[in-house]
Motif scaffolding. Structure first.
Motif, PDB file in Angstrom:
ATOM      1  N   ALA A  80      56.494  72.042  49.068  1.00 20.11           N
ATOM      2  CA  ALA A  80      57.112  71.450  47.868  1.00 20.11           C
ATOM      3  C   ALA A  80      56.238  70.549  46.981  1.00 20.11           C
ATOM      4  O   ALA A  80      55.849  69.422  47.763  1.00 20.11           O
ATOM      5  CB  ALA A  80      58.591  71.050  48.113  1.00 20.11           C
ATOM      6  N   ASN A  81      55.972  70.388  45.932  1.00 19.14           N
ATOM      7  CA  ASN A  81      55.308  69.452  45.094  1.00 19.14           C
ATOM      8  C   ASN A  81      53.994  69.391  45.790  1.00 19.14           C
ATOM      9  O   ASN A  81      53.403  68.397  45.527  1.00 19.14           O
ATOM     10  CB  ASN A  81      55.823  68.222  45.329  1.00 19.14           C
ATOM     11  N   ALA A  82      53.306  70.494  46.259  1.00 15.10           N
ATOM     12  CA  ALA A  82      51.783  70.615  46.844  1.00 15.10           C
ATOM     13  C   ALA A  82      51.317  71.826  46.247  1.00 15.10           C
ATOM     14  O   ALA A  82      51.829  72.753  45.756  1.00 15.10           O
ATOM     15  CB  ALA A  82      51.989  70.481  48.231  1.00 15.10           C
ATOM     16  N   ILE A  83      49.846  71.456  46.346  1.00 18.56           N
ATOM     17  CA  ILE A  83      49.087  72.715  45.989  1.00 18.56           C
ATOM     18  C   ILE A  83      49.262  73.928  46.671  1.00 18.56           C
ATOM     19  O   ILE A  83      49.776  73.848  47.935  1.00 18.56           O
ATOM     20  CB  ILE A  83      47.542  72.274  45.629  1.00 18.56           C
ATOM     21  N   THR A  84      48.890  75.195  46.193  1.00 18.31           N
ATOM     22  CA  THR A  84      48.955  76.396  46.977  1.00 18.31           C
ATOM     23  C   THR A  84      47.756  76.352  48.014  1.00 18.31           C
ATOM     24  O   THR A  84      46.894  76.091  47.514  1.00 18.31           O
ATOM     25  CB  THR A  84      48.507  77.580  46.035  1.00 18.31           C
ATOM     26  N   TRP A  85      48.111  76.865  49.025  1.00 18.16           N
ATOM     27  CA  TRP A  85      47.172  76.629  50.344  1.00 18.16           C
ATOM     28  C   TRP A  85      46.626  78.273  50.429  1.00 18.16           C
ATOM     29  O   TRP A  85      47.232  79.092  51.196  1.00 18.16           O
ATOM     30  CB  TRP A  85      47.617  75.963  51.346  1.00 18.16           C
ATOM     31  N   PRO A  86      45.447  78.575  49.884  1.00 17.29           N
ATOM     32  CA  PRO A  86      45.224  80.108  50.117  1.00 17.29           C
ATOM     33  C   PRO A  86      44.467  80.542  51.553  1.00 17.29           C
ATOM     34  O   PRO A  86      44.020  79.531  52.351  1.00 17.29           O
ATOM     35  CB  PRO A  86      43.990  80.190  49.104  1.00 17.29           C
ATOM     36  N   SER A  87      44.568  81.532  51.841  1.00 19.27           N
ATOM     37  CA  SER A  87      43.963  82.155  53.133  1.00 19.27           C
ATOM     38  C   SER A  87      42.376  82.086  52.970  1.00 19.27           C
ATOM     39  O   SER A  87      41.948  82.443  51.895  1.00 19.27           O
ATOM     40  CB  SER A  87      44.655  83.751  53.474  1.00 19.27           C
ATOM     41  N   ALA A  88      41.867  82.101  54.014  1.00 13.64           N
ATOM     42  CA  ALA A  88      40.239  82.090  54.029  1.00 13.64           C
ATOM     43  C   ALA A  88      39.757  83.310  53.533  1.00 13.64           C
ATOM     44  O   ALA A  88      40.226  84.387  53.512  1.00 13.64           O
ATOM     45  CB  ALA A  88      39.833  81.775  55.502  1.00 13.64           C
ATOM     46  N   VAL A  89      38.459  82.830  52.676  1.00 13.88           N
ATOM     47  CA  VAL A  89      38.014  83.930  52.063  1.00 13.88           C
ATOM     48  C   VAL A  89      36.461  84.446  52.695  1.00 13.88           C
ATOM     49  O   VAL A  89      35.736  85.156  51.916  1.00 13.88           O
ATOM     50  CB  VAL A  89      37.794  83.836  50.447  1.00 13.88           C
ATOM     51  N   ASP A  90      36.088  83.592  53.419  1.00  3.95           N
ATOM     52  CA  ASP A  90      34.678  83.693  54.062  1.00  3.95           C
ATOM     53  C   ASP A  90      34.599  83.347  55.804  1.00  3.95           C
ATOM     54  O   ASP A  90      35.727  83.099  56.314  1.00  3.95           O
ATOM     55  CB  ASP A  90      33.709  83.045  53.285  1.00  3.95           C
ATOM     56  N   THR A 129      58.333  55.405  57.759  1.00  2.00           N
ATOM     57  CA  THR A 129      58.479  55.552  56.558  1.00  2.00           C
ATOM     58  C   THR A 129      56.906  55.190  56.236  1.00  2.00           C
ATOM     59  O   THR A 129      56.325  54.076  56.225  1.00  2.00           O
ATOM     60  CB  THR A 129      59.217  54.643  55.625  1.00  2.00           C
ATOM     61  N   PHE A 130      56.078  55.830  55.234  1.00  3.56           N
ATOM     62  CA  PHE A 130      54.661  55.800  54.907  1.00  3.56           C
ATOM     63  C   PHE A 130      54.596  55.265  53.538  1.00  3.56           C
ATOM     64  O   PHE A 130      55.631  55.535  52.601  1.00  3.56           O
ATOM     65  CB  PHE A 130      54.014  57.023  55.285  1.00  3.56           C
ATOM     66  N   ASP A 131      53.514  54.808  53.012  1.00 11.53           N
ATOM     67  CA  ASP A 131      53.385  54.446  51.511  1.00 11.53           C
ATOM     68  C   ASP A 131      53.376  55.713  50.808  1.00 11.53           C
ATOM     69  O   ASP A 131      53.236  56.826  51.377  1.00 11.53           O
ATOM     70  CB  ASP A 131      52.241  53.774  51.459  1.00 11.53           C
ATOM     71  N   ALA A 132      53.405  55.790  49.461  1.00 11.92           N
ATOM     72  CA  ALA A 132      53.799  56.706  48.845  1.00 11.92           C
ATOM     73  C   ALA A 132      52.784  57.993  48.903  1.00 11.92           C
ATOM     74  O   ALA A 132      52.971  59.199  49.075  1.00 11.92           O
ATOM     75  CB  ALA A 132      53.817  56.641  47.232  1.00 11.92           C
ATOM     76  N   ASP A 133      51.422  57.391  48.745  1.00 11.45           N
ATOM     77  CA  ASP A 133      50.385  58.613  49.029  1.00 11.45           C
ATOM     78  C   ASP A 133      50.338  59.077  50.242  1.00 11.45           C
ATOM     79  O   ASP A 133      50.139  60.571  50.443  1.00 11.45           O
ATOM     80  CB  ASP A 133      49.055  58.013  48.587  1.00 11.45           C
ATOM     81  N   ASP A 134      50.454  58.333  51.367  1.00  9.37           N
ATOM     82  CA  ASP A 134      50.550  59.034  52.817  1.00  9.37           C
ATOM     83  C   ASP A 134      51.790  60.030  53.063  1.00  9.37           C
ATOM     84  O   ASP A 134      51.910  60.822  53.733  1.00  9.37           O
ATOM     85  CB  ASP A 134      50.651  57.833  53.873  1.00  9.37           C
ATOM     86  N   GLN A 135      53.119  59.442  52.343  1.00 11.54           N
ATOM     87  CA  GLN A 135      54.325  60.085  52.620  1.00 11.54           C
ATOM     88  C   GLN A 135      53.906  61.663  51.849  1.00 11.54           C
ATOM     89  O   GLN A 135      54.514  62.648  52.190  1.00 11.54           O
ATOM     90  CB  GLN A 135      55.353  59.463  51.889  1.00 11.54           C
ATOM     91  N   ALA A 136      53.327  61.612  50.690  1.00 16.08           N
ATOM     92  CA  ALA A 136      53.116  63.212  50.027  1.00 16.08           C
ATOM     93  C   ALA A 136      52.175  63.854  50.800  1.00 16.08           C
ATOM     94  O   ALA A 136      52.579  65.143  51.072  1.00 16.08           O
ATOM     95  CB  ALA A 136      52.401  62.718  48.782  1.00 16.08           C
ATOM     96  N   ILE A 137      51.422  63.617  51.813  1.00  8.39           N
ATOM     97  CA  ILE A 137      50.397  64.246  52.657  1.00  8.39           C
ATOM     98  C   ILE A 137      51.347  64.677  53.745  1.00  8.39           C
ATOM     99  O   ILE A 137      51.283  65.685  54.206  1.00  8.39           O
ATOM    100  CB  ILE A 137      49.145  63.257  53.283  1.00  8.39           C
ATOM    101  N   VAL A 138      52.054  63.692  54.363  1.00 13.30           N
ATOM    102  CA  VAL A 138      52.923  63.940  55.454  1.00 13.30           C
ATOM    103  C   VAL A 138      53.952  65.230  55.055  1.00 13.30           C
ATOM    104  O   VAL A 138      54.209  66.160  55.820  1.00 13.30           O
ATOM    105  CB  VAL A 138      53.994  62.750  55.815  1.00 13.30           C
ATOM    106  N   ASN A 139      54.626  64.958  54.007  1.00 13.39           N
ATOM    107  CA  ASN A 139      55.369  65.787  53.685  1.00 13.39           C
ATOM    108  C   ASN A 139      54.818  67.280  53.311  1.00 13.39           C
ATOM    109  O   ASN A 139      55.470  68.332  53.812  1.00 13.39           O
ATOM    110  CB  ASN A 139      56.206  65.405  52.117  1.00 13.39           C
ATOM    111  N   ALA A 140      53.793  67.049  52.771  1.00 10.47           N
ATOM    112  CA  ALA A 140      52.976  68.508  52.526  1.00 10.47           C
ATOM    113  C   ALA A 140      52.439  69.170  54.105  1.00 10.47           C
ATOM    114  O   ALA A 140      52.858  70.378  54.014  1.00 10.47           O
ATOM    115  CB  ALA A 140      51.752  68.333  51.949  1.00 10.47           C
ATOM    116  N   MET A 141      52.085  68.597  54.982  1.00  9.56           N
ATOM    117  CA  MET A 141      51.993  68.975  56.008  1.00  9.56           C
ATOM    118  C   MET A 141      53.078  69.362  56.914  1.00  9.56           C
ATOM    119  O   MET A 141      53.137  70.785  57.340  1.00  9.56           O
ATOM    120  CB  MET A 141      51.056  67.953  57.199  1.00  9.56           C
ATOM    121  N   ARG A 142      54.131  68.802  56.714  1.00  6.65           N
ATOM    122  CA  ARG A 142      55.510  69.369  57.362  1.00  6.65           C
ATOM    123  C   ARG A 142      55.804  70.570  56.769  1.00  6.65           C
ATOM    124  O   ARG A 142      56.397  71.713  57.303  1.00  6.65           O
ATOM    125  CB  ARG A 142      56.368  68.153  57.331  1.00  6.65           C
TER     126      ARG A 142
END
Length: 532
Positions: free
Chosen positions: A483-493, A455-468
């Motif tokens: 979920a609860n994370a920003i849109t990750w766009p495809s590369a543009v350059d 179990t990670f602290d709240a900020d790290d858990q948010a990053i871990v959840n996003a990665m998964r």
């Protein structure tokens, strides 16, 4: 999580009298029947230690893998991991390692049936092509955190002198890059058999970290991009762009000669006679000889690694990605902030160890040339004068060296792959892991996937959840979404920008800076000199 939902669907259908396929716990292939471990708590069926090729021993040493196995295996208890491949640091085999190590582990959601046709994620472990094991990548955080069901498979492949011995004698009487051919054989095996486990062979994503990510890179450029539809997407954490000499180069020929001598076969006569001697040698002799290679290469981290063989690796990665000689599939690659940290400190040669109190610029140069032996002093001097001035690193040779090494080997590799995919019209996603609490060193991002029930602290858990979420949704749907994370766009350059920035409390987008782009262009411009 999917297994619970799917389990309920099966139960309702059964009560209603609707015919449904039974969940899998035993799978019959044409060379054996494999019974896995059904874990109701984790809602996963674990098929561990499934042999996908004959034991690469005796006459099969340094040959392409023979897959599928030629002998019928009967009924196999596939509940436990099989033997791991022998690491180059070992002087003998152990209770957990053996030459007979070509096994795949297949993990499926508990409600999977033979008709589920689930997407498949195949993982190659890291370890510098000289160590590591598939058992180090457990499936729970992958399967349980995927919004849609998927199958996770991990592959073992020959390491070090068993999998990456080069030189003319091997080329004339064997197979170069046998470890990569093991991986490819596992991918062919998946195409042939994964539907028996409820998987869809048309939706296979390959993934790895470090040497495992280097492996996914090599499969992208293997056979100049003609991958035979063995995979349909590729992911990589810290892809290793290592020194890739040709098998006839003096670096490789000298390694073979030294290895044969350590194994007691150096005076056997012709190359064929030496190979016959090596194939007849006891396994512990081969293990010990590899360990002695490392003992005599005190400035090198991983000397026994993939090489340019003129067949599977006909074009080195930098040229292949620039010219379009790679498999045209969507990619997701990234790196960590401090990729180059601590490597030099582990070298036995003080003249190449930048952590020594009396380190100089020459120490930094020796560290880099220990990994890229053809790197010239002129190119090094240009790099430190124009791109890596010591003053930018608090006058620390250690920090200067780690930045150079981390970028040339790992960070710029992710930039290269994502940028090339974009340039050739493919979806490409790039990330940047930056984490002061869990570490930003090489491999630290794997905390998100293989750190058990931590179990990670709240900020790290948010990053871990996003990665998964991002990684598993890329596998299931081709687009990274969490979920609860920003849109990750495809590369543009051509730098693979924007990258998603994974920092506790700051999940955002960033562009590859002009300075980093310039440094990467420098290293990739040296691809002919440093054989990358």
């Amino acid at each position: 999580m999917f297994p619970s939902r799917a389990g309920k669907v099966l139960l309702v259908a059964a009560v209603a009298g609707v015919a449904v396929a039974a969940p899998l716990s035993t799978v019959t292939l044409d060379y054996g029947t494999f019974t896995g471990l059904t874990d109701a708590t984790n809602e996963i069926v674990y098929f561990r230690g499934v042999k996908f090729a004959d034991a690469p021993v005796g006459a099969l040493r340094w040959q392409a893998p023979v897959s599928p196995p030629t002998m019928h295996l009967g009924n196999v208890n596939a509940t436990q991991y099989a033997a791991e491949c022998i690491a180059t640091t070992q002087t003998t085999t152990s209770s957990t390692t053996a030459e007979d190590c070509l096994f795949i582990n297949v993990f499926i959601p508990i409600a999977t049936t033979a008709t589920s046709a689930l997407p498949v994620l195949v993982y190659f472990h890291g370890g510098g092509f000289e160590g590591g094991t598939a058992a180090g990548a457990p499936p729970e955080n992958i399967i349980q955190n995927s919004a849609k069901p998927l199958i996770f498979a991990t592959v073992q492949y020959r390491l070090g002198q068993f999998g990456f011995l080069g030189g003319t004698p091997v080329a004339n009487n064997g197979a170069l890059n046998a470890g990569l051919l093991d991986q490819k054989a596992a991918l062919v095996w998946i195409q042939r058999y994964i539907s028996k486990f409820g998987g869809d062979p048309r939706r296979v994503t390959i993934w790895g970290e470090s040497a495992g990510a280097g492996s996914t890179m090599f499969h992208l450029v293997g056979n100049d991009g003609a991958n035979g539809n063995l995979f349909h997407q590729a992911m990589g954490d810290s892809p290793s762009l290592s020194f890739l000499p040709h098998y006839t180069d003096s670096f490789v020929e000298d390694l073979f000669t030294q290895f044969a001598g350590f194994a007691g076969c150096g005076s056997s006569g012709t190359g064929d006679a030496i190979m016959a001697c090596l194939r007849a040698a006891p396994v512990n002799t081969i293990a010990s000889a590899g360990s002695k290679i490392l003992g005599n290469r005190t400035s090198s981290l991983y000397p026994l690694a993939p090489i340019a063989d003129g067949k599977f690796i006909a074009t080195r990665p930098v040229e292949a990605f620039k010219s379009g000689l790679f498999a045209r599939v969507p990619v997701l690659f990234g790196s960590n902030t401090n990729e180059g940290a601590h490597w030099s400190a582990g070298l036995a040669n003080p003249a190449a160890n930048t952590s020594e109190a009396n380190a100089t610029e020459t120490t930094v140069y020796n560290f880099i040339t220990g990994q890229f032996s053809t790197f010239t002093r002129a190119s090094f001097d240009k790099a430190i004068a124009e791109l890596y001035p010591l003053a930018d690193y608090n006058n620390s040779f250690s920090l200067q060296g780690q930045q150079m090494y981390g970028e040339m080997r790992y960070i710029c590799s992710a930039v290269l792959i994502a940028g090339a995919a974009h340039d050739f019209g493919l979806p490409a996603y790039q990330y940047h892991w930056d984490n002061p609490t869990l570490s930003s060193d090489h491999g630290a991002d794997l905390n998100a996937f293989f750190d058990g029930t931590r179990t990670f602290d709240a900020d790290d858990q948010a990053i871990v959840n996003a990665m998964r979420g991002y990684f598993t949704s890329f596998v299931t749907d081709g687009t990274p979404v969490a979920a609860n994370a920003i849109t990750w766009p495809s590369a543009v350059d051509s730098n693979g920008s924007p990258r998603i920035f994974l920092h506790p409390g700051d999940l955002s987008l960033e562009n590859v800076t002009e300075a980093l782009s310039e440094r990467c262009a420098f290293w990739h411009g040296l691809s002919g000199e440093i054989s990358t």
